[in-house]
Design a protein around this motif. Structure first.
Motif, PDB file in Angstrom:
ATOM      1  N   CYS A  29       0.820  -1.215   0.000  1.00  0.00           N
ATOM      2  CA  CYS A  29       0.000   0.000   0.000  1.00  0.00           C
ATOM      3  C   CYS A  29       0.852   1.263   0.000  1.00  0.00           C
ATOM      4  N   MET A  30       2.015   1.192   0.638  1.00  0.00           N
ATOM      5  CA  MET A  30       2.867   2.370   0.758  1.00  0.00           C
ATOM      6  C   MET A  30       3.387   2.840  -0.594  1.00  0.00           C
ATOM      7  N   ILE A  31       3.597   1.890  -1.527  1.00  0.00           N
ATOM      8  CA  ILE A  31       4.229   2.232  -2.805  1.00  0.00           C
ATOM      9  C   ILE A  31       3.320   3.115  -3.664  1.00  0.00           C
ATOM     10  N   PRO A  32       2.076   2.674  -3.974  1.00  0.00           N
ATOM     11  CA  PRO A  32       1.230   3.581  -4.772  1.00  0.00           C
ATOM     12  C   PRO A  32       0.879   4.860  -4.039  1.00  0.00           C
ATOM     13  N   TYR A  67      -6.138   2.967  -1.429  1.00  0.00           N
ATOM     14  CA  TYR A  67      -7.088   2.683  -0.357  1.00  0.00           C
ATOM     15  C   TYR A  67      -7.588   1.234  -0.326  1.00  0.00           C
ATOM     16  N   PRO A  68      -7.861   0.580  -1.468  1.00  0.00           N
ATOM     17  CA  PRO A  68      -8.285  -0.833  -1.398  1.00  0.00           C
ATOM     18  C   PRO A  68      -7.314  -1.718  -0.632  1.00  0.00           C
ATOM     19  N   LEU A  69      -6.015  -1.449  -0.775  1.00  0.00           N
ATOM     20  CA  LEU A  69      -5.018  -2.232  -0.037  1.00  0.00           C
ATOM     21  C   LEU A  69      -5.089  -1.933   1.452  1.00  0.00           C
ATOM     22  N   ALA A  70      -5.424  -0.677   1.806  1.00  0.00           N
ATOM     23  CA  ALA A  70      -5.580  -0.320   3.220  1.00  0.00           C
ATOM     24  C   ALA A  70      -6.772  -1.061   3.819  1.00  0.00           C
ATOM     25  N   VAL A  71      -7.845  -1.217   3.033  1.00  0.00           N
ATOM     26  CA  VAL A  71      -9.018  -1.958   3.513  1.00  0.00           C
ATOM     27  C   VAL A  71      -8.666  -3.422   3.733  1.00  0.00           C
ATOM     28  N   ILE A  72      -7.924  -4.011   2.791  1.00  0.00           N
ATOM     29  CA  ILE A  72      -7.495  -5.413   2.943  1.00  0.00           C
ATOM     30  C   ILE A  72      -6.620  -5.560   4.177  1.00  0.00           C
ATOM     31  N   ARG A  73      -5.729  -4.609   4.410  1.00  0.00           N
ATOM     32  CA  ARG A  73      -4.869  -4.660   5.604  1.00  0.00           C
ATOM     33  C   ARG A  73      -5.715  -4.710   6.872  1.00  0.00           C
ATOM     34  N   THR A  74      -6.694  -3.821   6.972  1.00  0.00           N
ATOM     35  CA  THR A  74      -7.553  -3.821   8.159  1.00  0.00           C
ATOM     36  C   THR A  74      -8.322  -5.128   8.283  1.00  0.00           C
TER      37      THR A  74
END
Length: 451
Positions: free
Chosen positions: A329-332, A376-383
């Motif tokens: 998530c940090m990269i994009p 943001y989709p990756l942040a949702v997956i992380r949570t």
């Protein structure tokens, strides 16, 4: 003359006795001025007497002496009391003449850009060193370049700017900077904690989060909205400080090898590396925050009890659930934010009207929003991965990134990839404003106390 001879030798990288357009452009572009190429071409055209497309030493010396005479007049104009030094009040007065009101803290940052001996004043040699190869032609352009170095950071999870101020070489200065930023971050996180908790619940429960929130208010009163805030405050400043320290050390090492300022690409790379390392060290606290945000009030008696429960009922690896999508998530996010920010600032600096504090804040927020939407989709997956044990039991296995994307789509559709993003934007504005205002206030307070 000796300093100009040394500068000529430095710029003449291939040691052929001439400075080419590309060599001069390479040095000028390090100052981040978008029009550097056009200005370099103008320099070559104006001082290349033999029309060979390059500058020999005599031609270069003529250019440097013209620059020196021009900027000596500007220096004398800035030095209002004719003391031979430019200080904080001179900078404030200059900005006021151009219709811009700045704080003493901002004036100090401008001084620090030029001050090489730590005196918090700028003499003629320091000023000349700062402007001699800077591709600006007058005071207005110079001030514009300064203002672009005072950009706000609206990142929602970074307590400190990625780089410490240049004056922070002493322990006392570092302590004031970290303490001021840390206290400001703690206050801003605490004030906006209910919004942050709502965002986390929206990411995990979707629209059901509002119903759960109302039930918790009835069950645990208003105080329940701050559950998980302690661990969030505990994580913020130490993580940002570690990132800054790693970044600073790598920056010094890289500048030592390249003998110059870092390019945008190099800064982006160092930011990603330092951010990833600091993120990895403090990631377990992020997992604790998410668990506390999602559990009902009274499930755990504090973050220590939550950590013990995860260790006892699950495993040590559970403290790193969701780490893979978090790093990805940090990269994009960082890449898009950096690219958009640089593009907008390049456009904005062509008009001083866009260089106000409000304008800079707005442009930074636009860059932050673009970075958020791209990652943001990756942040949702992380949570989702961090909290899988909440719904599926302590022995639930962590799903992969692709599997997580499919699961979110099946449960919530495309909208599920952006659950809670509105709350993230709502929180970012007051959080950034409080960070900016309180950080400056606390640092001024510590300075007056002699901390």
């Amino acid at each position: 003359m000796d300093q100009f001879r040394g500068l000529f030798v430095k710029l003449d990288r291939n040691q052929d006795g001439f400075i080419s357009l590309s060599e001069l452009h390479s040095e000028m572009s390090k100052h981040g001025i978008s029009a550097a190429e056009a200005k370099v071409q103008n320099v070559i055209d104006s001082y290349d007497n033999d029309n060979n497309g390059q500058l020999d030493y005599d031609e270069f010396l003529s250019y440097m002496m013209d620059r020196e005479r021009k900027w000596k007049i500007c220096f004398d104009h800035l030095d209002k009391n004719k003391s031979g030094l430019i200080d904080q009040e001179d900078i404030i007065c200059l900005f006021k003449e151009l219709g811009v009101v700045i704080s003493k803290a901002h004036a100090n940052k401008v001084i620090q850009m030029m001050d090489t001996d730590g005196s918090m004043t700028v003499d003629w040699d320091e000023f000349l060193q700062h402007v001699i190869l800077k591709p600006v032609d007058d005071i207005g352009e110079l001030v514009s370049s300064w203002k672009h170095s005072l950009v706000f950071d609206v990142g929602e999870s970074r307590a400190l700017a990625i780089e410490f101020p240049e004056e922070s070489s002493g322990i006392g200065a570092w302590r004031k900077f970290v303490l001021g930023a840390g206290l400001a971050d703690a206050v801003s996180r605490t004030v906006t904690a209910p919004i942050d908790r709502l965002k986390t619940q929206l990411q995990f429960y979707g629209s059901k989060a509002f119903t759960r929130g109302l039930q918790e208010l009835r069950f645990g009163n208003l105080r329940s909205m701050w559950q998980g805030n302690a661990v969030n405050v505990l994580k913020g400043t130490p993580q940002s400080t570690l990132q800054c320290l790693i970044y600073a050390q790598m920056k010094v090492s890289m500048q030592g090898r390249s003998q110059g300022s870092l390019s945008v690409q190099q800064r982006f790379g160092l930011g990603c590396i330092s951010g990833a390392v600091a993120h990895a060290v403090f990631y377990p606290l992020e997992v604790l925050k998410v668990r506390l945000n999602l559990q009902r009030v009274g499930t755990y008696h504090g973050m220590v009890a939550c950590a013990r429960s995860i260790y006892r009922d699950e495993s040590l690896s559970s403290f790193y659930r969701g780490f893979k999508p978090s790093i990805i998530c940090m990269i994009p996010y960082a890449g898009v934010e950096c690219a958009v920010h640089q593009s907008i600032m390049t456009w904005a600096q062509s008009d001083p009207a866009y260089s106000t504090d409000c304008g800079l804040f707005f442009f930074s927020f636009v860059a932050f929003a673009c970075g958020q939407m791209s990652s943001y989709p990756l942040a949702v997956i992380r949570t989702q991965q961090q909290a899988q044990a909440v719904c599926f039991g302590s022995h639930a296995t962590s799903s992969g990134v692709l599997e997580g994307l499919v699961r979110i789509y099946e449960r919530h559709g495309l909208r599920g990839y952006y659950n809670g993003m509105g709350a993230s934007f709502v929180r970012a504005v007051p959080c950034a404003l409080m960070n900016f205002t309180l950080c400056r206030m606390f640092q001024n307070l510590f300075s007056s106390m002699g901390t």
